[in-house]
Design a protein around this motif. Sequence first.
Motif, PDB file in Angstrom:
ATOM      1  N   ILE A  74       0.844  -1.206   0.000  1.00 24.58           N
ATOM      2  CA  ILE A  74       0.000   0.000   0.000  1.00 24.58           C
ATOM      3  C   ILE A  74       0.871   1.244   0.000  1.00 24.58           C
ATOM      4  CG2 ILE A  74      -1.619   1.365   1.383  1.00 24.58           C
ATOM      5  CD1 ILE A  74      -2.798  -1.384   2.324  1.00 24.58           C
ATOM      6  N   LEU A  75       1.840   1.289   0.900  1.00 27.09           N
ATOM      7  CA  LEU A  75       2.715   2.460   0.977  1.00 27.09           C
ATOM      8  C   LEU A  75       3.508   2.654  -0.311  1.00 27.09           C
ATOM      9  CD1 LEU A  75       3.853   2.116   4.665  1.00 27.09           C
ATOM     10  CD2 LEU A  75       2.638   4.083   3.686  1.00 27.09           C
TER      11      LEU A  75
ATOM     12  N   GLN B  89      -7.124   5.044  -5.601  1.00 27.91           N
ATOM     13  CA  GLN B  89      -8.214   4.641  -4.713  1.00 27.91           C
ATOM     14  C   GLN B  89      -8.733   3.259  -5.126  1.00 27.91           C
ATOM     15  OE1 GLN B  89     -11.228   7.637  -4.337  1.00 27.91           O
ATOM     16  NE2 GLN B  89     -12.609   6.309  -3.226  1.00 27.91           N
ATOM     17  N   ALA B  90      -8.935   3.051  -6.409  1.00 23.22           N
ATOM     18  CA  ALA B  90      -9.410   1.759  -6.898  1.00 23.22           C
ATOM     19  C   ALA B  90      -8.362   0.660  -6.666  1.00 23.22           C
ATOM     20  CB  ALA B  90      -9.753   1.854  -8.377  1.00 23.22           C
ATOM     21  N   GLU B  91      -7.086   0.999  -6.863  1.00 24.59           N
ATOM     22  CA  GLU B  91      -6.012   0.030  -6.652  1.00 24.59           C
ATOM     23  C   GLU B  91      -5.960  -0.427  -5.195  1.00 24.59           C
ATOM     24  OE1 GLU B  91      -1.138  -0.263  -7.080  1.00 24.59           O
ATOM     25  OE2 GLU B  91      -2.183   1.439  -7.979  1.00 24.59           O
ATOM     26  N   LEU B  92      -6.056   0.515  -4.270  1.00 22.22           N
ATOM     27  CA  LEU B  92      -6.034   0.152  -2.852  1.00 22.22           C
ATOM     28  C   LEU B  92      -7.265  -0.650  -2.462  1.00 22.22           C
ATOM     29  CD1 LEU B  92      -3.544   1.892  -2.652  1.00 22.22           C
ATOM     30  CD2 LEU B  92      -4.491   2.911  -0.593  1.00 22.22           C
ATOM     31  N   ALA B  93      -8.412  -0.309  -3.030  1.00 17.01           N
ATOM     32  CA  ALA B  93      -9.634  -1.057  -2.735  1.00 17.01           C
ATOM     33  C   ALA B  93      -9.489  -2.513  -3.174  1.00 17.01           C
ATOM     34  CB  ALA B  93     -10.830  -0.408  -3.422  1.00 17.01           C
ATOM     35  N   ARG B  94      -8.797  -2.740  -4.292  1.00 10.85           N
ATOM     36  CA  ARG B  94      -8.573  -4.116  -4.754  1.00 10.85           C
ATOM     37  C   ARG B  94      -7.577  -4.858  -3.860  1.00 10.85           C
ATOM     38  NH1 ARG B  94      -8.531  -1.375  -9.708  1.00 10.85           N
ATOM     39  NH2 ARG B  94      -6.258  -1.436  -9.760  1.00 10.85           N
ATOM     40  N   MET B  95      -6.623  -4.141  -3.296  1.00 10.28           N
ATOM     41  CA  MET B  95      -5.611  -4.770  -2.440  1.00 10.28           C
ATOM     42  C   MET B  95      -6.182  -5.228  -1.104  1.00 10.28           C
ATOM     43  SD  MET B  95      -2.214  -2.477  -2.515  1.00 10.28           S
ATOM     44  CE  MET B  95      -1.492  -1.888  -4.014  1.00 10.28           C
TER      45      MET B  95
END
Length: 139
Positions: A46-47, A97-103
């Motif tokens: 994430i970071l 935002q979408a990338e983090l939601a998938r992670m």
Amino acid sequence: MSTEIVQLVEQAGPYLTTAVSAYGVAVFTRVESAAVDATATLGRRILQAVWRRRDEQGRAELEAAVHDAAEAPDDADAAAAVRQHIKRALRDDAELQAELARMLPAAGETVNVTAAGERSIAAKTIGTAVTGDNTTIRP
């Protein structure tokens, strides 16, 4: 700030804290290791995702916040500063935002993985796992 961003950052909080505690500022350059706790690994990912999408100044600010949080792991304000940088990045970048939601695991999703017995393996997801003796893995 959207409710979705606040929820993502709250959900990411434990992962971020664990990654900062485990790696400190090296979180931005550290590669994934099979021996590292899954929580720290997700926090690192994430970071790194946020860091990659920031400009030079944003990267420096995030690194400083991570450094402060790593130096004072019990300081709630230092941890909050890291989360604030994540919120700012998410607010400015819908793709991030979408990338983090998938992670992140789905809200309320609980994963329990248990391994018992000799050479047992337990994982939610796994690439290659070998438990036998004298095993050769070929690509």
